[in-house]
Structure formats: C-alpha cells, structure tokens
Motif scaffolding. Sequence first.
Motif, mmCIF file in Angstrom:
data_model
loop_
_atom_site.group_PDB
_atom_site.id
_atom_site.type_symbol
_atom_site.label_atom_id
_atom_site.label_comp_id
_atom_site.label_asym_id
_atom_site.label_seq_id
_atom_site.Cartn_x
_atom_site.Cartn_y
_atom_site.Cartn_z
ATOM 1 N N LEU A 3 -52.373 -4.126 -112.377
ATOM 2 C CA LEU A 3 -53.663 -4.121 -113.066
ATOM 3 C C LEU A 3 -54.804 -3.789 -112.106
ATOM 4 O O LEU A 3 -55.750 -3.086 -112.477
ATOM 5 C CB LEU A 3 -53.911 -5.473 -113.727
ATOM 6 N N ALA A 4 -54.718 -4.275 -110.869
ATOM 7 C CA ALA A 4 -55.745 -3.951 -109.882
ATOM 8 C C ALA A 4 -55.805 -2.449 -109.635
ATOM 9 O O ALA A 4 -56.897 -1.867 -109.517
ATOM 10 C CB ALA A 4 -55.470 -4.703 -108.579
ATOM 11 N N PHE A 5 -54.649 -1.801 -109.563
ATOM 12 C CA PHE A 5 -54.608 -0.348 -109.392
ATOM 13 C C PHE A 5 -55.189 0.337 -110.626
ATOM 14 O O PHE A 5 -55.967 1.291 -110.517
ATOM 15 C CB PHE A 5 -53.173 0.111 -109.157
ATOM 16 N N ALA A 6 -54.815 -0.143 -111.813
ATOM 17 C CA ALA A 6 -55.298 0.462 -113.057
ATOM 18 C C ALA A 6 -56.811 0.407 -113.151
ATOM 19 O O ALA A 6 -57.449 1.362 -113.624
ATOM 20 C CB ALA A 6 -54.666 -0.256 -114.253
ATOM 21 N N ARG A 7 -57.406 -0.681 -112.690
ATOM 22 C CA ARG A 7 -58.868 -0.835 -112.770
ATOM 23 C C ARG A 7 -59.590 0.131 -111.848
ATOM 24 O O ARG A 7 -60.779 0.401 -112.046
ATOM 25 C CB ARG A 7 -59.254 -2.271 -112.431
ATOM 26 N N GLN A 8 -58.905 0.655 -110.839
ATOM 27 C CA GLN A 8 -59.538 1.569 -109.886
ATOM 28 C C GLN A 8 -59.593 3.008 -110.395
ATOM 29 O O GLN A 8 -60.269 3.846 -109.795
ATOM 30 C CB GLN A 8 -58.778 1.531 -108.556
ATOM 31 N N ARG A 9 -58.894 3.302 -111.468
ATOM 32 C CA ARG A 9 -58.922 4.671 -111.987
ATOM 33 C C ARG A 9 -60.308 4.961 -112.572
ATOM 34 O O ARG A 9 -60.830 4.175 -113.372
ATOM 35 C CB ARG A 9 -57.855 4.850 -113.059
ATOM 36 N N PRO A 10 -60.906 6.098 -112.223
ATOM 37 C CA PRO A 10 -62.260 6.391 -112.710
ATOM 38 C C PRO A 10 -62.391 6.384 -114.229
ATOM 39 O O PRO A 10 -63.423 5.958 -114.764
ATOM 40 C CB PRO A 10 -62.534 7.792 -112.136
ATOM 41 N N ALA A 11 -61.351 6.814 -114.937
ATOM 42 C CA ALA A 11 -61.460 6.938 -116.395
ATOM 43 C C ALA A 11 -61.307 5.612 -117.125
ATOM 44 O O ALA A 11 -61.557 5.555 -118.337
ATOM 45 C CB ALA A 11 -60.416 7.933 -116.910
ATOM 46 N N THR A 12 -60.885 4.552 -116.423
ATOM 47 C CA THR A 12 -60.574 3.301 -117.124
ATOM 48 C C THR A 12 -61.643 2.229 -116.961
ATOM 49 O O THR A 12 -61.399 1.049 -117.221
ATOM 50 C CB THR A 12 -59.229 2.739 -116.643
ATOM 51 N N ALA A 13 -62.830 2.617 -116.557
ATOM 52 C CA ALA A 13 -63.877 1.622 -116.291
ATOM 53 C C ALA A 13 -64.185 0.749 -117.508
ATOM 54 O O ALA A 13 -64.518 -0.433 -117.363
ATOM 55 C CB ALA A 13 -65.150 2.330 -115.816
ATOM 56 N N ALA A 14 -64.080 1.311 -118.721
ATOM 57 C CA ALA A 14 -64.415 0.558 -119.930
ATOM 58 C C ALA A 14 -63.210 -0.152 -120.543
ATOM 59 O O ALA A 14 -63.349 -0.850 -121.556
ATOM 60 C CB ALA A 14 -65.043 1.492 -120.967
ATOM 61 N N VAL A 15 -62.029 0.004 -119.963
ATOM 62 C CA VAL A 15 -60.825 -0.626 -120.507
ATOM 63 C C VAL A 15 -60.817 -2.116 -120.161
ATOM 64 O O VAL A 15 -61.171 -2.513 -119.047
ATOM 65 C CB VAL A 15 -59.557 0.049 -119.936
ATOM 66 N N ARG A 16 -60.405 -2.935 -121.106
ATOM 67 C CA ARG A 16 -60.264 -4.378 -120.865
ATOM 68 C C ARG A 16 -58.817 -4.650 -120.467
ATOM 69 O O ARG A 16 -57.910 -4.569 -121.294
ATOM 70 C CB ARG A 16 -60.636 -5.168 -122.123
ATOM 71 N N PHE A 17 -58.606 -4.933 -119.203
ATOM 72 C CA PHE A 17 -57.261 -5.199 -118.700
ATOM 73 C C PHE A 17 -57.017 -6.706 -118.650
ATOM 74 O O PHE A 17 -57.854 -7.463 -118.139
ATOM 75 C CB PHE A 17 -57.071 -4.607 -117.303
ATOM 76 N N LEU A 18 -55.871 -7.133 -119.175
ATOM 77 C CA LEU A 18 -55.509 -8.538 -119.218
ATOM 78 C C LEU A 18 -54.119 -8.728 -118.637
ATOM 79 O O LEU A 18 -53.223 -7.914 -118.885
ATOM 80 C CB LEU A 18 -55.512 -9.058 -120.665
ATOM 81 N N GLN A 19 -53.932 -9.802 -117.898
ATOM 82 C CA GLN A 19 -52.602 -10.143 -117.415
ATOM 83 C C GLN A 19 -51.872 -10.897 -118.524
ATOM 84 O O GLN A 19 -52.372 -11.890 -119.065
ATOM 85 C CB GLN A 19 -52.679 -11.006 -116.157
ATOM 86 N N GLY A 20 -50.701 -10.426 -118.899
ATOM 87 C CA GLY A 20 -49.972 -11.050 -119.995
ATOM 88 C C GLY A 20 -48.630 -10.405 -120.216
ATOM 89 O O GLY A 20 -48.265 -9.425 -119.549
ATOM 90 N N ASP A 21 -47.911 -10.940 -121.162
ATOM 91 C CA ASP A 21 -46.527 -10.562 -121.452
ATOM 92 C C ASP A 21 -46.477 -9.735 -122.729
ATOM 93 O O ASP A 21 -47.038 -10.141 -123.760
ATOM 94 C CB ASP A 21 -45.715 -11.858 -121.609
ATOM 95 N N ALA A 22 -45.798 -8.604 -122.676
ATOM 96 C CA ALA A 22 -45.671 -7.755 -123.862
ATOM 97 C C ALA A 22 -44.910 -8.446 -124.986
ATOM 98 O O ALA A 22 -44.990 -8.018 -126.140
ATOM 99 C CB ALA A 22 -44.976 -6.448 -123.496
ATOM 100 N N GLN A 23 -44.179 -9.503 -124.658
ATOM 101 C CA GLN A 23 -43.425 -10.237 -125.676
ATOM 102 C C GLN A 23 -44.218 -11.417 -126.243
ATOM 103 O O GLN A 23 -43.727 -12.120 -127.131
ATOM 104 C CB GLN A 23 -42.096 -10.732 -125.084
ATOM 105 N N ALA A 24 -45.428 -11.639 -125.739
ATOM 106 C CA ALA A 24 -46.319 -12.691 -126.250
ATOM 107 C C ALA A 24 -47.747 -12.247 -125.980
ATOM 108 O O ALA A 24 -48.438 -12.773 -125.113
ATOM 109 C CB ALA A 24 -46.024 -14.028 -125.587
ATOM 110 N N LEU A 25 -48.186 -11.244 -126.705
ATOM 111 C CA LEU A 25 -49.461 -10.597 -126.427
ATOM 112 C C LEU A 25 -50.636 -11.559 -126.616
ATOM 113 O O LEU A 25 -50.716 -12.253 -127.641
ATOM 114 C CB LEU A 25 -49.641 -9.385 -127.349
ATOM 115 N N PRO A 26 -51.573 -11.590 -125.668
ATOM 116 C CA PRO A 26 -52.729 -12.480 -125.763
ATOM 117 C C PRO A 26 -53.847 -11.898 -126.620
ATOM 118 O O PRO A 26 -55.005 -11.817 -126.201
ATOM 119 C CB PRO A 26 -53.154 -12.625 -124.297
#
Length: 269
Positions: free
Chosen positions: A82-105
């Motif tokens: 997620l830290a790497f994903a947040r550094q991408r220039p195009a993803t500044a407005a994306v809300r990144f959350l730590q979580g499990d795909a089998q129990a989505l928050p």
Amino acid sequence: MSRTPDAAPASGGLVFNDGAAYELMMGRWSAQVAQPFLDWLALPHGLDWLDAGCGNGAFTESLVLHGRPASVVGIDPSAAQLAFARQRPATAAVRFLQGDAQALPLDDDSVDAAVMALVLFFLPDPARGVREMARVVRPGGTVAAYHWDLAGGGFPLQPILDAVQAEGHATQQPPSAWAAALPASEDLWRQAGLVAVHSRRFEVSRRFDSFDDYWRSAQASPRLRDLFATLPPADLQRVSEGARRQAGIAGDGPIVLKATANAVQGRKP
C-alpha cells in the motif's frame, strides 16, 4: 453492514511485502492486461470502484488513468504494498485501506464496481472473496476479475517454473490455483448470486532487454526467491539454462514473452 479489518489482516494466502520488487516481477505484466480488461468491461465513467487485493497499485493506476472513476478504494493486507501504491502519481485521490479481500472493510452496497486483479487464486477461500465483492457492490453493479491462466500455461514465469520442475525441484503453489480456470471462475460468480456472467481470455506480451533481464524479474517472486536461495550454484545454472530452452531463447538480445489471463465478470441483480 460494514466490516472492520483486524489489526494484522491475514487472508491466509501468500502476501507480497515489497512493492518495488512486485512491480518488476508482476506489476508491469498486470498493467498489460488492465486496459484491454477495462475496455472489455465497458463501464461508464464516473463510477465508484473497489480494487480488492490492490497490491502495489498496478491495476489501480490503470483504472484511474483509463476508467475515469468518481472514486476508488484499494484494499490489500500488505502495508508495504500500500505504501508503494500511494506513491504512484495517478493514485493521489485513491483511498487505500489495509484489509482482507475475504472480509472487506466496506459497507454493503457502497461501490458500483468491484475488481480483483491477479488475486483470486491466492485466496484460501475464493468463493468468500467473490461473495464479499458482491456484498459491497450496489444492485446493478459489476463484479469482475482477471487472473493468469495457470492450467493453460499462461503464467508469465511459466518457462522458469517448468525448468524448476524438470530439475526435480518444487515451489510453493497458490492455494487456489483451480479458481483461475474459466469454468471454475464462472461457477464462483454464479454461486455468489451474480447474473449475466461471462468470461474471456487476454493474451499479452512484455519486452525484456535480454533473458537475464527476465531472469532478474523472476527473482522478486517469493516462491522462486526462496527456492533459489537453497540451490547450489550448479543447480541454479541448470534451472536458468532450462528456462531458456523452455522459452525458446537462444541469443542474448531483446526478447518478447507472452502470457495469458482469464477474465470473468457478472452483474449484481
């Protein structure tokens, strides 16, 4: 209803913890599938999206650039990814959350489209992951995924895996490789109550400067890295030479290798 992630999310599957290494190994491959996959979905602009198992944001970035969403939530169990994903220039407005795909928050009926990119076969319980995507999608919304055609030999590192096997070695397998087959994927979508389910294959290619460039990209794979660390140099050299033969590579110049992804989509009634 909403779900709250545990302090240390654990899908039970393989978790990647190095965003830069993943980009070299698989993120660039995923990006080759992303645009034709989005074209195939043919969804309108201005939707609310979920990228479940977003990893280092390879697909997320393509979604922002080509899907023109109103909002995107990216969820992954790995803080490093997620830290790497947040550094991408195009993803500044994306809300990144730590979580499990089998129990989505996320709350029920909270997004218009939910996608898994190269995730389904890593889940110990793929059916649960598909049900979770269906839960958070609004009625009429889309649930979709793409994953490598493992049974058909479409995995980008297949020549190396074949060489490993030919030398009598074993590597860790994804916990749910069976789910990557198109009939199995379609069944999972229908079992989750989704309708208008259909699928297709995408063949993509990636250029490498040389075989050594390709070989280096494979070292970022946890399943190969851990094995290679245990092999004597002579054994590792035989695997490398076998991978060259499997890929049909004779010289030292630039090469183009192909991979095949299976994709599935369905609509929530």
